[in-house]
Design an enzyme around this catalytic site. Structure first.
Site, PDB file in Angstrom:
ATOM      1  N   GLU A   1      16.640  14.295 -19.952  1.00  0.00           N
ATOM      2  CA  GLU A   1      16.028  15.050 -18.852  1.00  0.00           C
ATOM      3  C   GLU A   1      15.459  16.406 -19.293  1.00  0.00           C
ATOM      4  OE1 GLU A   1      18.621  16.544 -15.771  1.00  0.00           O
ATOM      5  OE2 GLU A   1      17.114  16.172 -14.246  1.00  0.00           O
TER       6      GLU A   1
ATOM      7  N   GLU B   1      11.644  17.649 -18.991  1.00  0.00           N
ATOM      8  CA  GLU B   1      11.285  18.843 -18.211  1.00  0.00           C
ATOM      9  C   GLU B   1      10.635  19.906 -19.101  1.00  0.00           C
ATOM     10  OE1 GLU B   1      14.847  20.136 -16.238  1.00  0.00           O
ATOM     11  OE2 GLU B   1      14.576  18.700 -14.602  1.00  0.00           O
TER      12      GLU B   1
ATOM     13  N   HIS C   1       2.641  23.077 -17.482  1.00  0.00           N
ATOM     14  CA  HIS C   1       2.529  23.933 -16.287  1.00  0.00           C
ATOM     15  C   HIS C   1       2.364  25.403 -16.653  1.00  0.00           C
ATOM     16  CE1 HIS C   1       3.600  20.960 -12.952  1.00  0.00           C
ATOM     17  NE2 HIS C   1       3.428  20.256 -14.060  1.00  0.00           N
ATOM     18  N   ASP C   2       2.869  25.808 -17.822  1.00  0.00           N
ATOM     19  CA  ASP C   2       2.589  27.179 -18.272  1.00  0.00           C
ATOM     20  C   ASP C   2       1.147  27.271 -18.783  1.00  0.00           C
ATOM     21  OD1 ASP C   2       3.171  29.880 -18.866  1.00  0.00           O
ATOM     22  OD2 ASP C   2       3.492  29.359 -20.971  1.00  0.00           O
TER      23      ASP C   2
ATOM     24  N   GLY D   1      -2.974  31.219 -19.761  1.00  0.00           N
ATOM     25  CA  GLY D   1      -2.718  29.982 -20.515  1.00  0.00           C
ATOM     26  C   GLY D   1      -1.284  29.892 -20.986  1.00  0.00           C
TER      27      GLY D   1
ATOM     28  N   ASP E   1       1.164  31.377 -22.184  1.00  0.00           N
ATOM     29  CA  ASP E   1       1.625  32.751 -22.419  1.00  0.00           C
ATOM     30  C   ASP E   1       3.029  33.021 -21.900  1.00  0.00           C
ATOM     31  OD1 ASP E   1       1.163  32.619 -19.734  1.00  0.00           O
ATOM     32  OD2 ASP E   1      -0.117  34.386 -19.600  1.00  0.00           O
TER      33      ASP E   1
ATOM     34  N   ASP F   1       7.805   4.907 -16.516  1.00  0.00           N
ATOM     35  CA  ASP F   1       7.675   3.610 -17.198  1.00  0.00           C
ATOM     36  C   ASP F   1       9.081   3.086 -17.477  1.00  0.00           C
ATOM     37  OD1 ASP F   1       8.608   4.849 -19.520  1.00  0.00           O
ATOM     38  OD2 ASP F   1       6.869   4.332 -20.747  1.00  0.00           O
TER      39      ASP F   1
ATOM     40  N   THR G   1      10.617   2.726 -20.219  1.00  0.00           N
ATOM     41  CA  THR G   1      11.271   3.256 -21.425  1.00  0.00           C
ATOM     42  C   THR G   1      11.137   4.788 -21.481  1.00  0.00           C
ATOM     43  OG1 THR G   1       9.196   2.859 -22.601  1.00  0.00           O
ATOM     44  CG2 THR G   1      10.902   1.157 -22.805  1.00  0.00           C
TER      45      THR G   1
ATOM     46  N   ASP H   1       6.462   5.522 -26.219  1.00  0.00           N
ATOM     47  CA  ASP H   1       5.702   4.312 -26.557  1.00  0.00           C
ATOM     48  C   ASP H   1       4.507   4.181 -25.625  1.00  0.00           C
ATOM     49  OD1 ASP H   1       6.813   3.628 -24.162  1.00  0.00           O
ATOM     50  OD2 ASP H   1       8.158   2.090 -24.973  1.00  0.00           O
TER      51      ASP H   1
HETATM   52  C1  HEM Z   1      -3.394  14.959 -14.108  1.00  0.00           C
HETATM   53  C2  HEM Z   1      -2.489  15.791 -14.405  1.00  0.00           C
HETATM   54  C3  HEM Z   1      -1.032  15.633 -14.045  1.00  0.00           C
HETATM   55  C4  HEM Z   1      -0.437  15.408 -12.839  1.00  0.00           C
HETATM   56  C5  HEM Z   1      -1.108  15.257 -11.493  1.00  0.00           C
HETATM   57  C6  HEM Z   1       0.978  15.325 -13.074  1.00  0.00           C
HETATM   58  C7  HEM Z   1       1.920  15.130 -12.102  1.00  0.00           C
HETATM   59  C8  HEM Z   1       3.273  14.995 -12.316  1.00  0.00           C
HETATM   60  C9  HEM Z   1       4.271  14.791 -11.300  1.00  0.00           C
HETATM   61  C10 HEM Z   1       3.986  14.698  -9.817  1.00  0.00           C
HETATM   62  C11 HEM Z   1       5.464  14.694 -11.904  1.00  0.00           C
HETATM   63  C12 HEM Z   1       6.817  14.484 -11.236  1.00  0.00           C
HETATM   64  C13 HEM Z   1       7.526  15.801 -10.999  1.00  0.00           C
HETATM   65  C14 HEM Z   1       8.805  15.586 -10.235  1.00  0.00           C
HETATM   66  O1  HEM Z   1       8.737  15.071  -9.113  1.00  0.00           O
HETATM   67  O2  HEM Z   1       9.880  15.888 -10.773  1.00  0.00           O
HETATM   68  C15 HEM Z   1       5.239  14.840 -13.303  1.00  0.00           C
HETATM   69  C16 HEM Z   1       6.223  14.788 -14.257  1.00  0.00           C
HETATM   70  C17 HEM Z   1       6.008  15.019 -15.576  1.00  0.00           C
HETATM   71  N1  HEM Z   1       4.824  15.426 -16.155  1.00  0.00           N
HETATM   72 FE1  HEM Z   1       3.025  15.393 -15.307  1.00  0.00          FE
HETATM   73  N2  HEM Z   1       1.208  15.493 -14.404  1.00  0.00           N
HETATM   74  C18 HEM Z   1       0.023  15.694 -15.027  1.00  0.00           C
HETATM   75  C19 HEM Z   1      -0.174  15.956 -16.360  1.00  0.00           C
HETATM   76  C20 HEM Z   1       0.845  16.164 -17.260  1.00  0.00           C
HETATM   77  C21 HEM Z   1       0.658  16.673 -18.581  1.00  0.00           C
HETATM   78  C22 HEM Z   1      -0.676  17.047 -19.192  1.00  0.00           C
HETATM   79  C23 HEM Z   1       1.887  16.744 -19.157  1.00  0.00           C
HETATM   80  C24 HEM Z   1       2.294  17.211 -20.522  1.00  0.00           C
HETATM   81  C25 HEM Z   1       1.498  17.458 -21.489  1.00  0.00           C
HETATM   82  C26 HEM Z   1       2.832  16.246 -18.184  1.00  0.00           C
HETATM   83  C27 HEM Z   1       4.162  16.054 -18.414  1.00  0.00           C
HETATM   84  C28 HEM Z   1       5.061  15.600 -17.473  1.00  0.00           C
HETATM   85  C29 HEM Z   1       6.424  15.243 -17.781  1.00  0.00           C
HETATM   86  C30 HEM Z   1       7.052  15.218 -19.167  1.00  0.00           C
HETATM   87  C31 HEM Z   1       7.028  14.907 -16.574  1.00  0.00           C
HETATM   88  C32 HEM Z   1       8.475  14.457 -16.369  1.00  0.00           C
HETATM   89  C33 HEM Z   1       9.369  15.611 -16.014  1.00  0.00           C
HETATM   90  C34 HEM Z   1      10.807  15.129 -15.835  1.00  0.00           C
HETATM   91  O3  HEM Z   1      11.113  13.982 -16.133  1.00  0.00           O
HETATM   92  O4  HEM Z   1      11.616  15.947 -15.398  1.00  0.00           O
HETATM   93  N3  HEM Z   1       2.162  15.930 -17.047  1.00  0.00           N
HETATM   94  N4  HEM Z   1       3.894  15.025 -13.545  1.00  0.00           N
END
Ligand code: HEM
Length: 401
Positions: free
Chosen positions: A106, A110, A117-118, A130, A132, A257, A259, A264
């Site tokens: 986890e 995160e 997000h940063d 950006g 930062d 997904d 996994t 993957d």
């Molecule tokens: C089109 C752009 C993106 C959208 C709309 C999006 C949206 C989301 C949403 C809604 C979640 C679930 C958050 C939650 O409910 O806990 C999430 C999780 C996540 N996002 Fe994205 N995301 C985007 C792009 C990215 C990018 C570019 C990265 C990293 C480079 C990223 C990495 C992650 C990761 C690793 C999680 C899982 C966090 C966890 O398991 O606690 N996302 N994203």
């Protein structure tokens, strides 16, 4: 050791020959002996930096490079730049105390989300610094942005590490992301540059994409920050090691997904499958039906896999681990440097451990057939995959740690 590479030499201190080495396709370039046999205690002692294989003609250059390595004050590590030495104790600390002993769980997921997000708080016209660390420095402002729902958890988990070690929040966020991803088998070894100054101002709101945004809006926002549609798809490989806590709050930790602790290509396969049901309550903003029990699908991923601007890039990763790795690595480097002056930074990528490689390729989840794939790319067919045997796949939540 070099039986198959007669014209190659190993340009490295022989003491470091047990390091895990990978190229960007995730293939091991040397068989490493079990760490246990070495009796080494910490992550950074097990992993002391990269080794490299260079053509024989480059021997002199390699030796010259070798002589430039400096011994770190800890008496254990060496680095090409002394500034990188300070990262080894931070590496050990976060592997043990943030990532639960080197898991891809986890906190890694995160931390990876936090790098985005940063960093994406950056716009040539709207402002934002950006990558930062402003999401930590001005957390009272940024964590209440709607798109940052839930990000306060990892901000507060990381804050004590930032305060304890002499490192800026911006550097720490990207370092933790790169180290965390290295715990996920199949991941590329990400780059890390050090030298981000402390943020001077918070990011403006509305720069982080939402799962319910249109693809036109998402591509426009990402394009404003400098990313092409293909790079957006590459960045979404991150959703291969991801779960949602807040899209459907009744089922926290629901993976994207099957996994979520392996980097993957299953994410790219499974998002292309026909959605059939909701894992929880359904009807949540930004959620669409998923193909597997226990799996969640966000609308933006669903649409990016089907939109003509991105669907062929999406499909190209479905059964091509090496392509996904190298595209993700390049896009993550760009992300990690948003708003920063690379010329003033130091490349400490050698401190990032090499992830374990994967043996198996992509598959259809058990119970699915090729006809469950919703072909979207108009110019080439989706790769033919074999279904796993056994009863229909259902996905377990990512456990909280
Ligand atoms: C089109 C752009 C993106 C959208 C709309 C999006 C949206 C989301 C949403 C809604 C979640 C679930 C958050 C939650 O409910 O806990 C999430 C999780 C996540 N996002 Fe994205 N995301 C985007 C792009 C990215 C990018 C570019 C990265 C990293 C480079 C990223 C990495 C992650 C990761 C690793 C999680 C899982 C966090 C966890 O398991 O606690 N996302 N994203």
């Amino acid at each position: 050791m070099f039986a198959n590479t007669p014209f190659y030499v190993r340009a490295q201190d022989p003491k470091q020959r047990f390091d895990i080495n990978q190229d960007d396709s995730g293939q091991s370039t040397e068989t490493s002996e079990p760490f246990a046999a070495l009796g080494l205690a910490t992550f950074s002692q097990r992993y002391k930096g990269p080794t490299s294989v260079v053509p024989g003609g480059a021997l002199q250059a390699a030796q010259a490079a070798l002589t430039k390595r400096v011994a770190c004050p800890d008496g254990v590590h060496t680095a090409t730049n002394a500034a990188c030495c300070a990262l080894f104790p931070i590496l050990d600390d976060i592997q043990e105390n943030l990532f639960d002993g080197g898991e891809c769980g986890e906190e890694v997921h995160e931390s990876l989300r936090l790098t985005f997000h940063d960093a994406i708080g950056f716009s040539p016209t709207k402002g934002g610094g950006g990558a930062d660390g402003s999401i930590v420095t001005f957390s009272d402002i940024e964590t209440v942005f709607h798109a940052n729902n839930g990000i306060d958890d990892i901000v507060e988990r990381q804050r004590p590490f930032i305060e304890k070690h002499n490192i800026s929040a911006g550097d720490f966020i990207q370092f933790a992301g790169a180290v965390g991803v290295s715990n996920c088998a199949g991941a590329p070894r990400l780059n890390f540059f050090v030298g981000r100054p402390t943020a001077k101002a918070p990011s403006p709101d509305l720069l982080v994409p939402e799962p319910f945004d249109t693809i036109t809006d998402i591509l426009a926002r990402m394009g404003d920050a400098g990313f092409s549609p293909a790079e957006v798809v590459a960045l979404l490989a991150s959703h291969s090691v991801a779960a949602a806590d807040h899209v459907d709050p009744s089922i926290p930790g629901t993976p994207f997904d099957s996994t979520p602790s392996i980097f993957d290509t299953q994410f790219f396969v499974e998002v292309q499958l026909r959605g059939t049901s909701f894992p929880g309550t359904g009807g949540n903003q930004g959620e669409v039906q998923s193909p597997l029990a226990g799996e969640i699908r966000i609308q933006s991923d669903h649409l990016l896999a089907r939109d003509s601007r991105t669907n062929c890039a999406w499909q190209s990763f479905a059964n091509n681990q090496a392509a996904m790795q190298s595209a993700f690595k390049a896009a993550m480097l760009k992300l990690s440097l948003l708003g920063q002056d690379k010329a003033k930074m130091i490349d400490c990528s050698e401190v990032i451990p090499a992830p374990a490689s994967l043996k198996a390729g992509a598959h259809l989840p058990a119970g699915k057939t090729q006809s469950d794939i919703e072909q979207a790319c108009a110019t080439s067919p989706f790769p033919v995959l074999t279904a796993e045997p056994g009863p229909a796949t259902s996905v377990a939540p990512v456990p909280p740690s």
